[in-house]
Design an enzyme around this catalytic site. Structure first.
Site, PDB file in Angstrom:
ATOM      1  N   ASP A 129     -10.024  21.936  -4.444  1.00 46.76           N
ATOM      2  CA  ASP A 129      -9.781  20.497  -4.303  1.00 46.76           C
ATOM      3  C   ASP A 129     -10.282  20.033  -2.935  1.00 46.76           C
ATOM      4  O   ASP A 129      -9.761  20.464  -1.908  1.00 46.76           O
ATOM      5  CB  ASP A 129      -8.272  20.256  -4.440  1.00 46.76           C
ATOM      6  CG  ASP A 129      -7.915  18.784  -4.381  1.00 46.76           C
ATOM      7  OD1 ASP A 129      -8.789  17.964  -4.036  1.00 46.76           O
ATOM      8  OD2 ASP A 129      -6.747  18.465  -4.680  1.00 46.76           O
TER       9      ASP A 129
ATOM     10  N   CYS B 295      -9.965  17.353 -13.762  1.00 45.21           N
ATOM     11  CA  CYS B 295      -9.346  17.778 -12.503  1.00 45.21           C
ATOM     12  C   CYS B 295      -8.009  17.049 -12.366  1.00 45.21           C
ATOM     13  O   CYS B 295      -7.460  16.549 -13.357  1.00 45.21           O
ATOM     14  CB  CYS B 295     -10.278  17.542 -11.313  1.00 45.21           C
ATOM     15  SG  CYS B 295     -10.748  15.818 -11.056  1.00 45.21           S
TER      16      CYS B 295
ATOM     17  N   CYS C 241     -12.750  13.118  -7.655  1.00 50.61           N
ATOM     18  CA  CYS C 241     -13.591  13.988  -6.810  1.00 50.61           C
ATOM     19  C   CYS C 241     -14.379  15.015  -7.619  1.00 50.61           C
ATOM     20  O   CYS C 241     -15.606  14.943  -7.712  1.00 50.61           O
ATOM     21  CB  CYS C 241     -12.739  14.719  -5.771  1.00 50.61           C
ATOM     22  SG  CYS C 241     -11.867  13.631  -4.641  1.00 50.61           S
ATOM     23  N   ARG C 242     -13.680  16.000  -8.219  1.00 51.06           N
ATOM     24  CA  ARG C 242     -14.362  17.139  -8.830  1.00 51.06           C
ATOM     25  C   ARG C 242     -14.909  16.878 -10.228  1.00 51.06           C
ATOM     26  O   ARG C 242     -16.095  17.143 -10.496  1.00 51.06           O
ATOM     27  CB  ARG C 242     -13.421  18.357  -8.874  1.00 51.06           C
ATOM     28  CG  ARG C 242     -13.079  18.903  -7.516  1.00 51.06           C
ATOM     29  CD  ARG C 242     -11.920  19.876  -7.573  1.00 51.06           C
ATOM     30  NE  ARG C 242     -10.664  19.184  -7.853  1.00 51.06           N
ATOM     31  CZ  ARG C 242      -9.494  19.763  -8.043  1.00 51.06           C
ATOM     32  NH1 ARG C 242      -9.423  21.084  -8.031  1.00 51.06           N
ATOM     33  NH2 ARG C 242      -8.411  19.055  -8.254  1.00 51.06           N
ATOM     34  N   SER C 243     -14.067  16.383 -11.146  1.00 54.54           N
ATOM     35  CA  SER C 243     -14.552  16.240 -12.530  1.00 54.54           C
ATOM     36  C   SER C 243     -15.646  15.182 -12.678  1.00 54.54           C
ATOM     37  O   SER C 243     -16.543  15.366 -13.508  1.00 54.54           O
ATOM     38  CB  SER C 243     -13.402  16.025 -13.527  1.00 54.54           C
ATOM     39  OG  SER C 243     -12.610  14.907 -13.198  1.00 54.54           O
TER      40      SER C 243
ATOM     41  N   ASN D 234      -9.327  12.886 -11.135  1.00 53.81           N
ATOM     42  CA  ASN D 234     -10.531  12.352 -11.804  1.00 53.81           C
ATOM     43  C   ASN D 234     -11.339  11.423 -10.889  1.00 53.81           C
ATOM     44  O   ASN D 234     -11.975  10.481 -11.361  1.00 53.81           O
ATOM     45  CB  ASN D 234     -10.171  11.640 -13.128  1.00 53.81           C
ATOM     46  CG  ASN D 234     -11.382  11.317 -14.018  1.00 53.81           C
ATOM     47  OD1 ASN D 234     -11.334  10.402 -14.822  1.00 53.81           O
ATOM     48  ND2 ASN D 234     -12.456  12.071 -13.890  1.00 53.81           N
TER      49      ASN D 234
HETATM   50  P1  4NP Z   1      -9.717  15.522  -7.756  1.00 53.31           P
HETATM   51  O1  4NP Z   1      -9.207  15.355  -6.248  1.00 53.31           O
HETATM   52  O2  4NP Z   1      -8.575  16.135  -8.545  1.00 53.31           O
HETATM   53  O3  4NP Z   1     -10.869  16.448  -7.632  1.00 53.31           O
HETATM   54  O4  4NP Z   1     -10.104  14.134  -8.260  1.00 53.31           O
HETATM   55  C1  4NP Z   1      -8.010  14.708  -5.912  1.00 53.31           C
HETATM   56  C2  4NP Z   1      -7.976  13.333  -5.886  1.00 53.31           C
HETATM   57  C3  4NP Z   1      -6.805  12.689  -5.521  1.00 53.31           C
HETATM   58  C4  4NP Z   1      -5.700  13.426  -5.195  1.00 53.31           C
HETATM   59  C5  4NP Z   1      -5.734  14.803  -5.220  1.00 53.31           C
HETATM   60  C6  4NP Z   1      -6.892  15.438  -5.586  1.00 53.31           C
HETATM   61  N1  4NP Z   1      -4.518  12.761  -4.775  1.00 53.31           N
HETATM   62  O5  4NP Z   1      -3.570  13.456  -4.371  1.00 53.31           O
HETATM   63  O6  4NP Z   1      -4.456  11.519  -4.838  1.00 53.31           O
END
Ligand code: 4NP
Length: 174
Positions: free
Chosen positions: A142, A25, A30-32, A28
């Site tokens: 997201d 993602c 939240c989703r992955s 790294n």
């Molecule tokens: P992820 O979510 O891609 O699912 O881990 C996010 C985590 C952090 C951010 C964006 C999305 N950020 O902007 O810091």
């Protein structure tokens, strides 16, 4: 969703070596990590964890070294799923090391294709290609800026998609 004839995953399955999956993602956190934890959990429940090596990574580097977001940990823990991830950024050599590199959304997919050596581009896919309920929406949304319900939705998507992916490997003889 299937793998075309000639895709390296077929040879890998025949070899009897573990299939290596990388979930990717943006951050790294939240989703992955949820996708990785869910796949591991399902493989362990089926007694086939030894047939796989799974990891996760982010296209961005902001959270490198961090454990998953507390909200991902919380929704996973409620289902008895542990999240072993420590955030790292995806690297060019990952496309050599892994058999499948599964992006969560179209931006991840595009960034991965940009980074992947030409001969490894067939390894880059979207996780929701395996979601039986995707109904044409191939993105894992997201959840970072939203509430806990977004994380619960991501978890449900990961459970459906990883379950279908695992079933496909089973059908292919993995
Ligand atoms: P992820 O979510 O891609 O699912 O881990 C996010 C985590 C952090 C951010 C964006 C999305 N950020 O902007 O810091």
């Amino acid at each position: 969703m299937t793998f075309p004839q000639g895709h390296p995953i077929h040879e890998k399955l025949k070899s009897g070596q573990p299939i290596r999956l990388l979930f990717v993602c943006l951050g790294n956190i939240c989703r992955s990590p949820l996708a990785e934890g869910v796949f591991l959990h399902l493989a362990e429940a089926e007694g086939v964890a030894d047939a796989f090596e799974v990891d996760s990574a982010g296209t961005g580097d902001w959270h490198v070294g961090s454990p998953p977001d507390d909200r991902s940990i919380r929704v996973a823990r409620a289902k008895g799923i542990r999240l072993p991830s420590i955030a790292r950024q995806v690297a060019r050599f990952d496309f050599e090391d892994f058999d499948l590199v599964l992006g969560m959304d179209h931006a991840n997919h595009r960034d991965l294709l940009r980074l992947a050596p030409r001969q490894q581009q067939g390894k880059v896919r979207l996780l929701r290609e395996w979601d039986p309920d995707a109904a044409g929406d191939l993105e894992v949304p997201d959840p970072y800026y939203g509430g806990i319900d977004g994380f619960e939705n991501v978890l449900a998507i990961c459970q459906r998609s990883c379950s279908a992916l695992l079933a496909q490997f089973r059908e292919m003889g993995g």
